[in-house]
Design an enzyme around this catalytic site. Structure first.
Site, PDB file in Angstrom:
ATOM      1  CG  HIS A 159      36.506   3.544  -7.048  1.00 32.91           C
ATOM      2  ND1 HIS A 159      37.505   2.480  -7.331  1.00 32.91           N
ATOM      3  CD2 HIS A 159      36.859   4.195  -8.243  1.00 32.91           C
ATOM      4  CE1 HIS A 159      36.945   1.459  -8.532  1.00 32.91           C
ATOM      5  NE2 HIS A 159      36.727   2.300  -9.243  1.00 32.91           N
ATOM      6  CG  ASN A 187      39.408   0.479 -10.639  1.00 31.79           C
ATOM      7  OD1 ASN A 187      38.936  -0.060 -10.287  1.00 31.79           O
ATOM      8  ND2 ASN A 187      38.880   1.089 -11.721  1.00 31.79           N
ATOM      9  CB  CYS A 203      33.643   1.535  -9.550  1.00 27.23           C
ATOM     10  SG  CYS A 203      34.734   0.988 -10.630  1.00 27.23           S
TER      11      CYS A 203
HETATM   12  O1  UT7 Z   1      36.457   2.538 -11.778  1.00 30.61           O
HETATM   13  C1  UT7 Z   1      35.558   3.317 -12.809  1.00 30.61           C
HETATM   14  C2  UT7 Z   1      35.576   4.722 -13.503  1.00 30.61           C
HETATM   15  N1  UT7 Z   1      37.119   4.774 -14.464  1.00 30.61           N
HETATM   16  C3  UT7 Z   1      37.371   5.835 -14.329  1.00 30.61           C
HETATM   17  O2  UT7 Z   1      36.973   5.778 -13.124  1.00 30.61           O
HETATM   18  C4  UT7 Z   1      38.221   5.326 -15.425  1.00 30.61           C
HETATM   19  C5  UT7 Z   1      38.093   7.385 -16.086  1.00 30.61           C
HETATM   20  N2  UT7 Z   1      39.236   7.169 -16.470  1.00 30.61           N
HETATM   21  C6  UT7 Z   1      40.999   7.464 -16.531  1.00 30.61           C
HETATM   22  O3  UT7 Z   1      40.883   7.120 -15.624  1.00 30.61           O
HETATM   23  C7  UT7 Z   1      41.293   7.439 -17.978  1.00 30.61           C
HETATM   24  O4  UT7 Z   1      40.977   8.379 -18.923  1.00 30.61           O
HETATM   25  C8  UT7 Z   1      42.311   6.579 -18.475  1.00 30.61           C
HETATM   26  C9  UT7 Z   1      44.004   6.571 -17.601  1.00 30.61           C
HETATM   27  C10 UT7 Z   1      41.562   5.309 -19.592  1.00 30.61           C
HETATM   28  C11 UT7 Z   1      42.773   7.238 -20.003  1.00 30.61           C
HETATM   29  O5  UT7 Z   1      43.694   8.524 -19.607  1.00 30.61           O
HETATM   30  P1  UT7 Z   1      43.637   9.896 -20.774  1.00 30.61           P
HETATM   31  O6  UT7 Z   1      44.853  10.453 -20.297  1.00 30.61           O
HETATM   32  O7  UT7 Z   1      42.190  10.112 -20.815  1.00 30.61           O
HETATM   33  O8  UT7 Z   1      43.829   9.455 -21.787  1.00 30.61           O
HETATM   34  P2  UT7 Z   1      42.760   9.889 -23.476  1.00 30.61           P
HETATM   35  O9  UT7 Z   1      42.251   8.703 -23.077  1.00 30.61           O
HETATM   36  O10 UT7 Z   1      43.116  10.629 -23.462  1.00 30.61           O
HETATM   37  O11 UT7 Z   1      44.372   9.031 -24.648  1.00 30.61           O
HETATM   38  C12 UT7 Z   1      45.651  10.016 -24.470  1.00 30.61           C
HETATM   39  C13 UT7 Z   1      46.036   9.538 -25.398  1.00 30.61           C
HETATM   40  C14 UT7 Z   1      45.161   8.494 -26.793  1.00 30.61           C
HETATM   41  O12 UT7 Z   1      46.509   8.466 -27.902  1.00 30.61           O
HETATM   42  P3  UT7 Z   1      45.570   9.593 -29.522  1.00 30.61           P
HETATM   43  O13 UT7 Z   1      44.791   9.718 -29.678  1.00 30.61           O
HETATM   44  O14 UT7 Z   1      46.622  11.354 -28.494  1.00 30.61           O
HETATM   45  O15 UT7 Z   1      47.331   9.346 -29.593  1.00 30.61           O
HETATM   46  C15 UT7 Z   1      44.889   7.550 -26.999  1.00 30.61           C
HETATM   47  O16 UT7 Z   1      44.959   5.911 -28.041  1.00 30.61           O
HETATM   48  O17 UT7 Z   1      46.512   8.312 -25.104  1.00 30.61           O
HETATM   49  C16 UT7 Z   1      46.748   7.310 -25.951  1.00 30.61           C
HETATM   50  N3  UT7 Z   1      46.309   5.677 -25.203  1.00 30.61           N
HETATM   51  C17 UT7 Z   1      47.645   5.555 -24.090  1.00 30.61           C
HETATM   52  N4  UT7 Z   1      48.794   5.143 -24.778  1.00 30.61           N
HETATM   53  C18 UT7 Z   1      49.782   4.212 -24.200  1.00 30.61           C
HETATM   54  C19 UT7 Z   1      45.633   5.602 -24.380  1.00 30.61           C
HETATM   55  N5  UT7 Z   1      46.368   3.972 -23.728  1.00 30.61           N
HETATM   56  C20 UT7 Z   1      47.267   3.292 -23.554  1.00 30.61           C
HETATM   57  C21 UT7 Z   1      48.494   2.457 -23.610  1.00 30.61           C
HETATM   58  N6  UT7 Z   1      49.054   3.557 -23.133  1.00 30.61           N
HETATM   59  N7  UT7 Z   1      47.838   2.003 -22.312  1.00 30.61           N
END
Ligand code: UT7
Length: 329
Positions: free
Chosen positions: A256, A286, A116
């Site tokens: 980004h 993204n 990225c």
């Molecule tokens: O560009 C390159 C660099 N990449 C980034 O900068 C990405 C950085 N990371 C992020 O943007 C975020 O971490 C994500 C958008 C990928 C995820 O968001 P989050 O708020 O960190 O969610 P999480 O991974 O902590 O997941 C929270 C919950 C989980 O469920 P439980 O374990 O709490 O029951 C996930 O399984 O949300 C669940 N979850 C979803 N639920 C509905 C994960 N993806 C989804 C989804 N829809 N698409």
């Protein structure tokens, strides 16, 4: 005589027509528009569909538009750099292939792999060829067909990424405007949290790697998020300090587009109000190396000569960085 600065003298973008909406994703995986919007800020992303179409075809679209807009021919280009994580094939470089398709073979062209942050790495590299006087017209492209490496059964990654390409033309500045400064960093220990497991020399493609879906993006989102928030904000603050700039001196932040919450945290650290931040994540998601030039392309009509523009990125590697530009036109 002082060496000239490199200046961006034109911008163009290409996004595919097909819109993959949150509503459509709701039918593919267990997710919701509400979750995607509140956690990422993404409403839809573009997908490059069509047999035989690859990243180089998006590069060609972006560069053709750029050349037409700036009154140049492909044969006027001295150098083409493509920042991409989704090359047409492991080798040769997508830049080589794009040159062939554009009709500008026999120039220096190569790819830059910095996920990225790739556009910032390429922009800074290309600028040096202008500053030294070696070349007159350098084209920098950030392009990714992320849909080619996304597992559309993995809800944690498939809702985030989209396809797109953006290109800029670099020429010698005629005044004090141009690319002023860059801070670029990497930390390979971050590879554990964001990578593609197979298809490289560590784990060549096999029936097993395909069955295990190891040719797609693996991301530990929470960990990447924490590093992204800290490092993108740190580096943006760093470039302001190095150049004695206060919040009120900055016309635009070009961040980004990985997650609206990361963008907000960076803007907050820089003391910038929302109306000084370029945000199009809602429409394009993204696009990896494509996000920054796509923002510049969309906001170009609002940019004014002499504006202090800070670009900031964070991504796989880990890689991150910030570049300060005094807008040249
Ligand atoms: O560009 C390159 C660099 N990449 C980034 O900068 C990405 C950085 N990371 C992020 O943007 C975020 O971490 C994500 C958008 C990928 C995820 O968001 P989050 O708020 O960190 O969610 P999480 O991974 O902590 O997941 C929270 C919950 C989980 O469920 P439980 O374990 O709490 O029951 C996930 O399984 O949300 C669940 N979850 C979803 N639920 C509905 C994960 N993806 C989804 C989804 N829809 N698409």
């Amino acid at each position: 005589m002082n060496k000239p600065l490199a200046a961006i003298t034109g911008v163009y973008g290409y996004v595919p027509e097909y819109r993959l909406t949150n509503a459509e994703l709701e039918k593919m995986v267990d997710t919701s528009d509400e979750w995607i919007m509140t956690r990422t800020g993404i409403k839809e992303r573009r997908i490059f569909k069509g047999e035989g179409l690859a990243t180089s075809d998006m590069v060609v679209e972006a560069v053709k538009g750029l050349l037409e807009k700036t009154g140049n021919k492909a044969t006027d280009i001295d150098m083409l750099l493509v920042a991409t994580t989704t090359p047409d094939m492991p080798f040769p470089a997508t830049a080589n292939i794009a040159c062939d398709k554009l009709g500008c073979n026999h120039i220096l062209s190569f790819d830059i792999s910095a996920a990225c942050s790739g556009f910032l790495y390429a922009l800074t590299t290309g600028a040096k060829f202008i500053e030294t006087g070696m070349y007159k017209k350098v084209v920098i492209v950030g392009a990714d067909k992320m849909s080619s490496i996304i597992n559309y059964t993995d809800r944690t990654t498939c809702v985030i990424f989209g396809d797109g390409a953006g290109a800029v033309l670099l020429e010698a500045s005629t005044d004090s405007n141009g690319i002023i400064d860059s801070v670029l960093k990497s930390d390979g220990s971050g590879r554990h949290y964001l990578h593609q497991k197979a298809g490289g020399s560590l784990k060549p493609a096999s029936a097993e790697t395909v069955a295990a879906n190891e040719h797609t993006v693996y991301q530990e989102g929470k960990t990447v998020f924490k590093f992204a928030v800290k490092n993108m904000a740190d580096v943006a603050e760093d470039i302001m300090k190095r150049n004695n700039l206060k919040s009120e001196d900055i016309a635009w932040l070009v961040p980004h587009q990985a997650n609206l919450r990361i963008i907000d945290a960076t803007a907050e650290r820089m003391g910038l109000p929302k109306d000084k931040v370029m945000i199009n994540i809602e429409k394009f998601g993204n696009t990896t190396a494509g996000t920054l030039p796509l923002c510049l392309w969309e906001w170009e009509p609002k940019l004014k000569k002499g504006d202090n523009v800070v670009l900031a990125a964070f991504g796989g590697g880990f890689t991150w960085g910030a570049t300060l530009i005094k807008w040249a036109y």
